[in-house]
Scaffold this motif. Structure first.
Motif, mmCIF file in Angstrom:
data_model
loop_
_atom_site.group_PDB
_atom_site.id
_atom_site.type_symbol
_atom_site.label_atom_id
_atom_site.label_comp_id
_atom_site.label_asym_id
_atom_site.label_seq_id
_atom_site.Cartn_x
_atom_site.Cartn_y
_atom_site.Cartn_z
ATOM 1 N N ILE A 1 53.743 109.237 10.130
ATOM 2 C CA ILE A 1 52.533 109.676 10.833
ATOM 3 C C ILE A 1 51.513 108.554 10.801
ATOM 4 C CG2 ILE A 1 50.608 111.307 10.820
ATOM 5 C CD1 ILE A 1 52.572 113.342 9.567
ATOM 6 N N VAL A 2 50.975 108.241 11.987
ATOM 7 C CA VAL A 2 49.999 107.163 12.136
ATOM 8 C C VAL A 2 48.740 107.733 12.784
ATOM 9 C CG1 VAL A 2 49.553 104.938 13.244
ATOM 10 C CG2 VAL A 2 51.851 105.473 12.411
ATOM 11 N N ASP A 3 47.577 107.475 12.170
ATOM 12 C CA ASP A 3 46.301 107.911 12.751
ATOM 13 C C ASP A 3 45.912 107.011 13.917
ATOM 14 O OD1 ASP A 3 45.003 110.156 11.217
ATOM 15 O OD2 ASP A 3 45.527 108.813 9.553
ATOM 16 N N ILE A 4 45.364 107.627 14.934
ATOM 17 C CA ILE A 4 44.891 106.905 16.126
ATOM 18 C C ILE A 4 43.392 107.134 16.233
ATOM 19 C CG2 ILE A 4 45.128 106.707 18.637
ATOM 20 C CD1 ILE A 4 47.715 106.049 17.089
ATOM 21 N N SER A 5 42.642 106.087 16.528
ATOM 22 C CA SER A 5 41.196 106.221 16.670
ATOM 23 C C SER A 5 40.850 106.987 17.944
ATOM 24 C CB SER A 5 40.536 104.841 16.740
ATOM 25 O OG SER A 5 40.724 104.163 15.532
ATOM 26 N N ARG A 6 39.779 107.732 17.869
ATOM 27 C CA ARG A 6 39.282 108.451 19.035
ATOM 28 C C ARG A 6 38.688 107.421 20.006
ATOM 29 N NH1 ARG A 6 39.145 113.609 19.205
ATOM 30 N NH2 ARG A 6 39.251 113.947 16.973
ATOM 31 N N PRO A 7 39.073 107.470 21.290
ATOM 32 C CA PRO A 7 38.582 106.470 22.245
ATOM 33 C C PRO A 7 37.090 106.624 22.534
ATOM 34 C CG PRO A 7 40.132 107.994 23.302
ATOM 35 C CD PRO A 7 40.031 108.380 21.870
ATOM 36 N N GLY A 8 36.497 105.526 22.974
ATOM 37 C CA GLY A 8 35.073 105.510 23.301
ATOM 38 C C GLY A 8 34.817 105.759 24.782
ATOM 39 N N GLY A 9 33.562 105.624 25.162
ATOM 40 C CA GLY A 9 33.117 105.930 26.519
ATOM 41 C C GLY A 9 33.748 105.059 27.590
ATOM 42 N N GLU B 1 48.268 102.716 29.335
ATOM 43 C CA GLU B 1 47.493 102.664 28.102
ATOM 44 C C GLU B 1 46.262 101.800 28.335
ATOM 45 O OE1 GLU B 1 48.054 103.955 24.680
ATOM 46 O OE2 GLU B 1 49.059 105.299 26.066
ATOM 47 N N VAL B 2 45.086 102.339 28.004
ATOM 48 C CA VAL B 2 43.838 101.582 28.058
ATOM 49 C C VAL B 2 43.571 101.092 26.642
ATOM 50 C CG1 VAL B 2 41.377 101.651 28.596
ATOM 51 C CG2 VAL B 2 42.993 103.021 29.965
ATOM 52 N N ILE B 3 43.443 99.795 26.489
ATOM 53 C CA ILE B 3 43.267 99.198 25.159
ATOM 54 C C ILE B 3 41.859 99.457 24.642
ATOM 55 C CG2 ILE B 3 43.236 97.014 23.875
ATOM 56 C CD1 ILE B 3 46.035 98.027 24.691
ATOM 57 N N SER B 4 41.790 99.901 23.389
ATOM 58 C CA SER B 4 40.526 100.121 22.691
ATOM 59 C C SER B 4 40.373 99.039 21.621
ATOM 60 C CB SER B 4 40.534 101.489 22.011
ATOM 61 O OG SER B 4 40.619 102.515 22.952
ATOM 62 N N PRO B 5 39.143 98.812 21.149
ATOM 63 C CA PRO B 5 38.948 97.794 20.111
ATOM 64 C C PRO B 5 39.803 98.017 18.865
ATOM 65 C CG PRO B 5 36.836 98.461 21.017
ATOM 66 C CD PRO B 5 37.876 99.387 21.602
ATOM 67 N N SER B 6 40.147 99.254 18.563
ATOM 68 C CA SER B 6 40.916 99.544 17.351
ATOM 69 C C SER B 6 42.421 99.316 17.517
ATOM 70 C CB SER B 6 40.682 100.996 16.926
ATOM 71 O OG SER B 6 41.126 101.871 17.941
ATOM 72 N N ILE C 1 55.116 100.129 32.638
ATOM 73 C CA ILE C 1 53.994 100.385 31.731
ATOM 74 C C ILE C 1 52.841 99.491 32.163
ATOM 75 C CG2 ILE C 1 53.209 100.345 29.333
ATOM 76 C CD1 ILE C 1 56.399 100.280 28.747
ATOM 77 N N TRP C 2 51.685 100.103 32.354
ATOM 78 C CA TRP C 2 50.470 99.348 32.666
ATOM 79 C C TRP C 2 49.595 99.345 31.425
ATOM 80 C CZ3 TRP C 2 48.822 102.278 37.752
ATOM 81 C CH2 TRP C 2 49.762 102.009 38.763
ATOM 82 N N ILE C 3 49.297 98.156 30.913
ATOM 83 C CA ILE C 3 48.379 98.011 29.788
ATOM 84 C C ILE C 3 47.072 97.472 30.360
ATOM 85 C CG2 ILE C 3 47.943 96.954 27.544
ATOM 86 C CD1 ILE C 3 50.333 98.858 27.498
ATOM 87 N N VAL C 4 46.010 98.268 30.232
ATOM 88 C CA VAL C 4 44.708 97.950 30.822
ATOM 89 C C VAL C 4 43.816 97.357 29.737
ATOM 90 C CG1 VAL C 4 42.709 98.900 32.033
ATOM 91 C CG2 VAL C 4 44.993 99.872 32.441
ATOM 92 N N TYR C 5 43.300 96.156 29.997
ATOM 93 C CA TYR C 5 42.442 95.451 29.045
ATOM 94 C C TYR C 5 41.009 95.442 29.562
ATOM 95 C CZ TYR C 5 46.763 93.820 26.922
ATOM 96 O OH TYR C 5 47.987 93.766 26.301
ATOM 97 N N PRO C 6 40.138 96.351 29.074
ATOM 98 C CA PRO C 6 38.761 96.418 29.561
ATOM 99 C C PRO C 6 37.977 95.124 29.369
ATOM 100 C CG PRO C 6 39.304 98.405 28.369
ATOM 101 C CD PRO C 6 40.443 97.439 28.153
#
Length: 187
Positions: free
Chosen positions: A32-40, A115-120, A141-146
């Motif tokens: 089990i791996v924790d995932i951070s809650r995404p931001g705005g 997948e939208v990449i988050s800082p975490s 797979i589309w990896i989106v880098y904000p």
């Protein structure tokens, strides 16, 4: 005394997830791996991409679109090291699922994962997730880098990065879909 590391199956993981309220978790090779809650920003980009894909899929009756870390069972192993990954967005063709989706995990890989990449996010975990998705049968797979305002497209043939002045297409997975990469990032 040596203790053997214990892994949990996808079924045991579902029971565990039903008992927790405030954590976002995935099952990666039985752990089990924790995932951070995404931001705005993450949420806004996801909505811009999801809206366009959903509208296209409905207009052309291509299948189903799911969002919100929907769980996909990507691997079931005899040694208990199952993998259940949550995806920001996934497209499932009518060929894979013409019926209504169940309330549990989806037991097959989507045709398209976004997948939208988050800082975490850690690069190693994203690379592992890409490999797991491709091995399970995801076509694209589309990896989106904000921060870079770019999208990297992964297939079994390799990867290609698109910048803001490029056009993102759906290829064989989403025929006739196209959008300017710039249009999926907030102004």
């Amino acid at each position: 005394m040596v203790l053997e590391k214990q892994f949990i199956s996808a079924d045991m993981f579902m029971e565990y997830v039903e008992q927790i309220d405030d954590r976002i978790v995935e099952l990666v090779e039985g752990v089990i791996v924790d995932i951070s809650r995404p931001g705005g920003e993450h949420g806004e980009i996801l909505m811009l991409v999801a809206g366009r894909i959903h509208n296209h899929v409905r207009e052309h009756n291509l299948g189903r679109v799911v969002v919100g870390n929907t769980g996909f069972v990507l691997e079931r192993r005899d040694d208990g090291k199952d993998t259940v990954r949550g995806l920001d967005l996934a497209f499932i063709s009518k060929a894979k699922s013409s019926e209504r989706l169940s309330s549990g995990w989806i037991s097959f890989a989507p045709d398209l994962a976004v997948e939208v990449i988050s800082p975490s996010n850690k690069a190693g975990d994203i690379e592992l997730k890409i490999r797991q998705l491709l091995s399970a049968g995801t076509s694209v797979i589309w990896i989106v880098y904000p921060d870079l305002r770019s999208i990297t497209i992964h297939t079994t043939a390799g990867a290609k990065t698109l910048m803001e002045d490029d056009t993102l297409t759906g290829g064989e997975v989403l025929p006739d879909f196209e959008v300017s990469v710039a249009d999926i990032f907030p102004s």
